[in-house]
Scaffold this motif. Structure first.
Motif, mmCIF file in Angstrom:
data_model
loop_
_atom_site.group_PDB
_atom_site.id
_atom_site.type_symbol
_atom_site.label_atom_id
_atom_site.label_comp_id
_atom_site.label_asym_id
_atom_site.label_seq_id
_atom_site.Cartn_x
_atom_site.Cartn_y
_atom_site.Cartn_z
ATOM 1 N N UNK A 1 -49.513 6.416 -69.892
ATOM 2 C CA UNK A 1 -47.853 6.631 -69.561
ATOM 3 C C UNK A 1 -48.125 6.649 -67.756
ATOM 4 N N UNK A 2 -49.227 7.279 -67.272
ATOM 5 C CA UNK A 2 -49.514 6.810 -65.911
ATOM 6 C C UNK A 2 -49.102 5.815 -65.403
ATOM 7 N N UNK A 3 -50.135 4.531 -66.218
ATOM 8 C CA UNK A 3 -49.523 3.475 -65.400
ATOM 9 C C UNK A 3 -48.616 2.715 -64.981
ATOM 10 N N UNK A 4 -47.291 3.278 -66.098
ATOM 11 C CA UNK A 4 -46.185 2.749 -65.812
ATOM 12 C C UNK A 4 -45.967 3.816 -65.104
ATOM 13 N N UNK A 5 -45.759 4.763 -65.427
ATOM 14 C CA UNK A 5 -45.043 5.926 -64.335
ATOM 15 C C UNK A 5 -45.792 5.596 -62.299
ATOM 16 N N UNK A 6 -46.593 4.962 -62.509
ATOM 17 C CA UNK A 6 -47.124 4.841 -61.307
ATOM 18 C C UNK A 6 -45.960 3.282 -60.860
ATOM 19 N N UNK A 7 -46.107 2.535 -61.209
ATOM 20 C CA UNK A 7 -45.370 1.311 -61.326
ATOM 21 C C UNK A 7 -43.893 1.582 -60.481
ATOM 22 N N UNK A 8 -43.423 2.500 -61.495
ATOM 23 C CA UNK A 8 -42.106 3.282 -61.577
ATOM 24 C C UNK A 8 -41.750 3.676 -60.289
ATOM 25 N N UNK A 9 -43.306 4.900 -59.902
ATOM 26 C CA UNK A 9 -42.602 5.105 -58.854
ATOM 27 C C UNK A 9 -42.838 4.468 -57.600
ATOM 28 N N UNK A 10 -44.121 3.597 -57.568
ATOM 29 C CA UNK A 10 -44.050 1.975 -56.226
ATOM 30 C C UNK A 10 -42.823 1.390 -56.354
ATOM 31 N N UNK A 11 -41.960 0.742 -57.507
ATOM 32 C CA UNK A 11 -40.746 0.084 -57.500
ATOM 33 C C UNK A 11 -40.171 0.670 -56.863
ATOM 34 N N UNK A 12 -39.582 1.705 -56.978
ATOM 35 C CA UNK A 12 -38.389 3.408 -56.523
ATOM 36 C C UNK A 12 -37.573 4.327 -57.398
ATOM 37 N N UNK A 13 -38.583 4.407 -57.860
ATOM 38 C CA UNK A 13 -37.605 5.252 -59.696
ATOM 39 C C UNK A 13 -38.781 6.500 -59.220
ATOM 40 N N UNK A 14 -37.459 7.197 -60.254
ATOM 41 C CA UNK A 14 -37.838 8.915 -59.873
ATOM 42 C C UNK A 14 -37.706 9.583 -60.659
ATOM 43 N N UNK A 15 -37.615 10.897 -61.310
ATOM 44 C CA UNK A 15 -36.363 11.641 -62.203
ATOM 45 C C UNK A 15 -37.308 10.950 -63.971
ATOM 46 N N UNK A 16 -38.295 10.991 -63.869
ATOM 47 C CA UNK A 16 -39.670 10.648 -65.085
ATOM 48 C C UNK A 16 -38.555 12.214 -66.470
ATOM 49 N N UNK B 1 -39.834 6.011 -71.904
ATOM 50 C CA UNK B 1 -40.472 6.403 -70.709
ATOM 51 C C UNK B 1 -38.572 6.136 -70.128
ATOM 52 N N UNK B 2 -38.129 7.285 -69.838
ATOM 53 C CA UNK B 2 -36.946 7.357 -68.617
ATOM 54 C C UNK B 2 -36.950 7.165 -67.282
ATOM 55 N N UNK B 3 -36.465 6.494 -66.175
ATOM 56 C CA UNK B 3 -36.503 6.613 -65.103
ATOM 57 C C UNK B 3 -34.986 6.928 -64.366
ATOM 58 N N UNK B 4 -34.885 7.476 -63.317
ATOM 59 C CA UNK B 4 -33.736 6.516 -62.338
ATOM 60 C C UNK B 4 -33.364 5.898 -60.656
ATOM 61 N N UNK B 5 -32.894 4.872 -60.453
ATOM 62 C CA UNK B 5 -33.298 3.842 -59.731
ATOM 63 C C UNK B 5 -33.091 5.301 -58.593
ATOM 64 N N UNK B 6 -33.504 5.745 -57.204
ATOM 65 C CA UNK B 6 -33.481 6.312 -56.508
ATOM 66 C C UNK B 6 -32.026 5.969 -55.313
ATOM 67 N N UNK B 7 -30.941 6.640 -54.951
ATOM 68 C CA UNK B 7 -29.724 6.358 -54.341
ATOM 69 C C UNK B 7 -30.718 6.318 -52.883
ATOM 70 N N UNK B 8 -30.236 5.508 -52.124
ATOM 71 C CA UNK B 8 -30.671 5.275 -50.049
ATOM 72 C C UNK B 8 -29.837 6.293 -49.610
ATOM 73 N N UNK B 9 -30.988 6.630 -48.969
ATOM 74 C CA UNK B 9 -30.456 8.110 -48.278
ATOM 75 C C UNK B 9 -29.706 7.399 -46.859
ATOM 76 N N UNK B 10 -28.071 8.143 -46.679
ATOM 77 C CA UNK B 10 -27.380 7.876 -45.474
ATOM 78 C C UNK B 10 -28.117 8.367 -44.107
ATOM 79 N N UNK B 11 -27.880 7.211 -43.167
ATOM 80 C CA UNK B 11 -28.988 7.490 -42.156
ATOM 81 C C UNK B 11 -27.701 9.345 -41.388
#
Length: 339
Positions: A295-310, A322-332
């Protein structure tokens, strides 16, 4: 888990029942019997096989409880008629065929551990005939697993789904039945998606299904999608290859979209669950660089790819989600106006 002397012996001897079942399916004995009882000679003639050998095999299958015998005639039991006769819509003969395909490789396990991975001699995965057979085999298995696996998954509000590496579409179809407002695209090799189209038609889901036949690493996935469902593919590839796929998944998802990975996840010690560490040996035998991951290996890949809320869910002793949500871009924040 093996705990006693008796269990140790039973495990060492378990191959006899397995090989007997596989031989019965490879010779189509259950289909040749069908609905009407028949003698060993009649069944041997239909199977174009040795009468003596067929009789021995029929008796062994009867002893296992897969056939019943009255006098000299053999008949299917309710179990074999449902699952082992190819005329049945619930037949799992393709899946048992796949177990037979793996047999020679398992015999070479000690050699593979001693010498490492070597190129396989069996039909290549991209062979269309092999791929169709393989897709049907996994469809038969997934058909029965789908209700258990999909129970904890909530797709309310989603409208578009990509079933990536979806084969014959078993999970996609089950999700479409559960969520009629959903539209699914199935991506896999061309030979596999042909099977998916036929299965969608048989399930009366053609209007809700599109397919894309292509290569996981080189072809576009379409989209963007609300949800990407990625089942039992991660273990085929190396860490580097999996990270490449995740980059493509990220491009195919809408901001805030969800990725759902169904896999044979290992615990941190890589020995448990025992069913998964045993399955990991299959990757040594059947893939060029694949293995089961924690689980830890897959979660690390997802974090690096821009996912959160595992979210992790262990469905049973083998399968995990293992479910993950793609982060939305923060507005400047707008720069303050100069006076």
């Amino acid at each position: 888990m093996i705990r006693t002397y008796e269990e140790l012996l039973r495990t060492a001897d378990a191959f006899t029942d397995s090989r007997t079942l596989i031989a019965g399916v490879e010779l189509d004995l259950f289909t040749h019997i069908g609905k009407k009882p028949a003698t060993a000679k009649e069944i041997a003639r239909r199977a174009d096989a040795s009468p003596e050998g067929v009789e021995f095999l029929l008796n062994a299958l009867t002893g296992m409880g897969l056939l019943a015998k009255s006098g000299e005639r053999y008949r299917n039991t309710p179990l074999s008629r449902t699952y082992l006769d190819t005329a049945s819509i619930q037949s799992i003969t393709n899946f048992i065929w796949l177990a037979g395909q793996h047999w020679d490789d398992w015999i070479g396990l000690a050699d593979a551990v001693r010498k490492g991975r070597r190129p396989k001699k069996r039909s290549p995965p991209d062979n269309p005939a092999f791929r169709r057979h393989f897709s049907k085999a996994l469809h038969e298995r997934s058909f029965y697993l789908a209700p258990k696996i999909l129970r904890p998954i909530d797709l309310r509000g989603a409208r578009t789904l990509l079933d990536l590496g979806g084969g014959a579409g078993s999970y996609a179809f089950a999700l479409l039945v559960k969520y009629p407002e959903l539209h699914a695209t199935i991506f896999d090799r061309p030979a596999a998606v042909k099977v998916a189209l036929a299965e969608a038609k048989r399930a009366d889901l053609s209007e809700q299904v599109d397919v894309i036949g292509g290569d996981l690493f080189t072809d576009d996935y379409g989209g963007p999608y609300d949800v990407i469902f990625y089942s039992n593919v991660v273990h085929i590839y190396s860490p580097e290859e999996n990270r490449r796929v995740l980059k493509k998944i990220k491009k195919a998802l809408k901001p805030g979209g969800r990725l759902i990975i169904v896999e044979y996840f290992l615990d941190k010690d890589q020995a448990h669950p025992p069913d998964v560490s045993s399955f990991n040996l299959m990757m040594l035998l059947f893939t060029e660089r694949g293995r089961c991951y924690t689980w830890q290996e897959a979660t690390a890949w997802l974090k690096r790819a821009g996912f959160s809320r595992f979210r992790r869910t262990r469905v049973d002793g083998k399968i995990g989600i293992l479910e993950a949500t793609l982060k939305t871009a923060r507005r400047k924040k707008p720069s303050p106006r100069r006076r």
